[in-house]
Design a protein around this motif. Structure first.
Motif, short mmCIF file in Angstrom:
data_model
loop_
_atom_site.label_atom_id
_atom_site.label_comp_id
_atom_site.label_asym_id
_atom_site.label_seq_id
_atom_site.Cartn_x
_atom_site.Cartn_y
_atom_site.Cartn_z
N LEU A 100 -34.06 -5.91 0.21
CA LEU A 100 -33.15 -6.66 1.42
C LEU A 100 -33.58 -6.51 2.66
CD1 LEU A 100 -30.73 -3.64 0.57
CD2 LEU A 100 -29.96 -6.49 0.40
N ARG A 101 -33.24 -7.88 3.16
CA ARG A 101 -34.14 -8.44 4.58
C ARG A 101 -32.67 -7.96 5.70
NH1 ARG A 101 -34.76 -13.26 2.58
NH2 ARG A 101 -33.67 -14.32 4.01
N PHE A 102 -32.75 -7.70 6.61
CA PHE A 102 -32.34 -7.20 7.76
C PHE A 102 -31.25 -8.30 7.90
CE2 PHE A 102 -30.49 -7.51 12.31
CZ PHE A 102 -30.05 -5.76 12.12
N SER A 103 -31.35 -9.59 7.41
CA SER A 103 -29.90 -11.00 7.28
C SER A 103 -29.25 -10.44 6.42
CB SER A 103 -30.76 -11.81 7.72
OG SER A 103 -31.63 -12.07 5.97
N HIS A 104 -29.75 -10.00 5.59
CA HIS A 104 -29.05 -9.58 4.05
C HIS A 104 -27.63 -9.21 4.43
CE1 HIS A 104 -31.98 -10.73 1.85
NE2 HIS A 104 -31.38 -11.41 1.14
N GLY A 105 -27.77 -8.52 5.99
CA GLY A 105 -26.25 -7.10 5.70
C GLY A 105 -25.54 -8.35 7.00
N TYR A 106 -26.15 -9.03 7.86
CA TYR A 106 -24.35 -10.10 7.76
C TYR A 106 -23.93 -11.06 6.17
CZ TYR A 106 -27.12 -10.38 12.01
OH TYR A 106 -28.30 -9.80 13.00
N VAL A 107 -24.70 -11.23 5.49
CA VAL A 107 -23.58 -11.37 4.73
C VAL A 107 -22.95 -10.38 3.81
CG1 VAL A 107 -23.64 -11.69 1.92
CG2 VAL A 107 -25.77 -13.24 3.65
N PHE A 108 -23.05 -8.90 3.90
CA PHE A 108 -22.77 -8.10 2.74
C PHE A 108 -21.27 -7.56 3.67
CE2 PHE A 108 -26.28 -6.64 0.31
CZ PHE A 108 -26.09 -6.64 -0.26
N GLN A 109 -21.38 -7.60 5.25
CA GLN A 109 -20.51 -7.81 6.26
C GLN A 109 -18.68 -8.41 5.96
OE1 GLN A 109 -20.68 -8.32 10.61
NE2 GLN A 109 -23.01 -8.10 9.98
N HIS A 110 -19.20 -9.52 5.07
CA HIS A 110 -18.15 -10.50 4.60
C HIS A 110 -18.09 -10.54 3.00
CE1 HIS A 110 -17.84 -12.73 8.67
NE2 HIS A 110 -19.64 -12.28 8.71
N LEU A 111 -18.34 -9.18 2.52
CA LEU A 111 -18.24 -8.66 1.55
C LEU A 111 -17.09 -7.33 1.06
CD1 LEU A 111 -21.70 -10.06 -0.56
CD2 LEU A 111 -19.57 -11.17 -0.10
N GLU A 168 -16.27 -20.74 2.65
CA GLU A 168 -15.76 -19.66 3.53
C GLU A 168 -16.83 -18.80 3.68
OE1 GLU A 168 -11.92 -19.20 0.96
OE2 GLU A 168 -13.18 -18.11 0.75
N LEU A 169 -17.95 -18.39 3.14
CA LEU A 169 -18.77 -17.32 3.68
C LEU A 169 -20.01 -18.12 4.60
CD1 LEU A 169 -20.51 -15.06 3.35
CD2 LEU A 169 -22.37 -15.34 1.61
N ALA A 170 -19.87 -19.59 4.62
CA ALA A 170 -20.49 -20.38 5.19
C ALA A 170 -19.68 -20.70 6.27
CB ALA A 170 -20.95 -21.49 4.73
N ALA A 171 -18.46 -20.36 6.22
CA ALA A 171 -17.93 -20.62 7.77
C ALA A 171 -17.97 -19.37 8.49
CB ALA A 171 -16.82 -20.99 7.05
N HIS A 172 -17.64 -18.15 8.01
CA HIS A 172 -17.77 -16.51 8.12
C HIS A 172 -19.13 -16.97 9.34
CE1 HIS A 172 -14.17 -15.46 7.07
NE2 HIS A 172 -14.18 -15.68 5.73
N LEU A 173 -19.97 -17.20 8.01
CA LEU A 173 -21.15 -17.06 9.17
C LEU A 173 -22.18 -18.48 10.03
CD1 LEU A 173 -23.17 -16.15 5.64
CD2 LEU A 173 -22.29 -14.23 8.02
N ALA A 174 -21.00 -19.50 10.23
CA ALA A 174 -21.03 -20.16 11.22
C ALA A 174 -22.38 -20.78 10.74
CB ALA A 174 -21.55 -20.33 12.58
N MET A 175 -23.20 -21.50 9.44
CA MET A 175 -24.21 -21.81 9.02
C MET A 175 -23.74 -22.86 7.63
SD MET A 175 -25.26 -18.56 6.19
CE MET A 175 -27.42 -19.02 6.25
N THR A 176 -24.35 -23.60 7.24
CA THR A 176 -24.37 -24.25 6.20
C THR A 176 -23.98 -24.19 5.15
OG1 THR A 176 -26.37 -24.93 4.88
CG2 THR A 176 -25.60 -26.23 7.52
N GLN A 177 -23.31 -24.72 4.24
CA GLN A 177 -23.09 -24.13 3.22
C GLN A 177 -24.32 -24.00 1.55
OE1 GLN A 177 -19.86 -26.46 0.02
NE2 GLN A 177 -18.76 -25.48 1.29
N GLN A 178 -24.94 -24.30 2.42
CA GLN A 178 -26.95 -24.84 1.24
C GLN A 178 -27.21 -22.96 2.18
OE1 GLN A 178 -29.66 -27.54 2.35
NE2 GLN A 178 -30.59 -27.02 1.22
N GLY A 179 -27.62 -23.09 3.14
CA GLY A 179 -27.73 -21.64 3.28
C GLY A 179 -26.97 -20.38 2.98
N ALA A 180 -25.78 -20.59 3.08
CA ALA A 180 -25.02 -19.62 2.61
C ALA A 180 -25.25 -19.70 0.91
CB ALA A 180 -23.23 -20.06 2.53
#
Length: 89
Positions: A30-41, A50-62
């Motif tokens: 697990l990396r530090f950045s994964h924490g941002y994903v887990f916050q929305h799960l 929707e996850l991409a929108a929450h994280l202000a990133m592209t769908q490809q990045g999400a």
């Protein structure tokens, strides 16, 4: 040292402690950045879009972030439903 800098150092030390404890429990990938994903799960099961929108990133990045968490060596994460899938209905 000003309060902002002190808070920054405390935050980094806390993150390092948590990551160390996760590694000891078998979640070393697990990396530090994964924490941002887990916050929305925690309270919802967003689609990748929707996850991409929450994280202000592209769908490809999400999608990449989710794929990293779904790898067999990665920590378990729930599959995110995609529009039109049985899981999203």
């Amino acid at each position: 040292m000003d309060t902002g800098t002190l808070a920054l150092f405390v935050g980094h030390a806390t993150a390092a402690l948590v990551q160390g404890q996760l590694a000891e429990q078998g979640f070393g990938d697990l990396r530090f950045s994964h924490g941002y994903v887990f916050q929305h799960l925690i309270d919802e099961e967003p689609t990748v879009g929707e996850l991409a929108a929450h994280l202000a990133m592209t769908q490809q990045g999400a999608s990449k972030a989710v794929a990293e968490l779904e790898r067999p060596t990665a920590s378990a994460s729930p599959m995110l439903p995609t529009p039109g899938s049985a899981a999203s209905d």
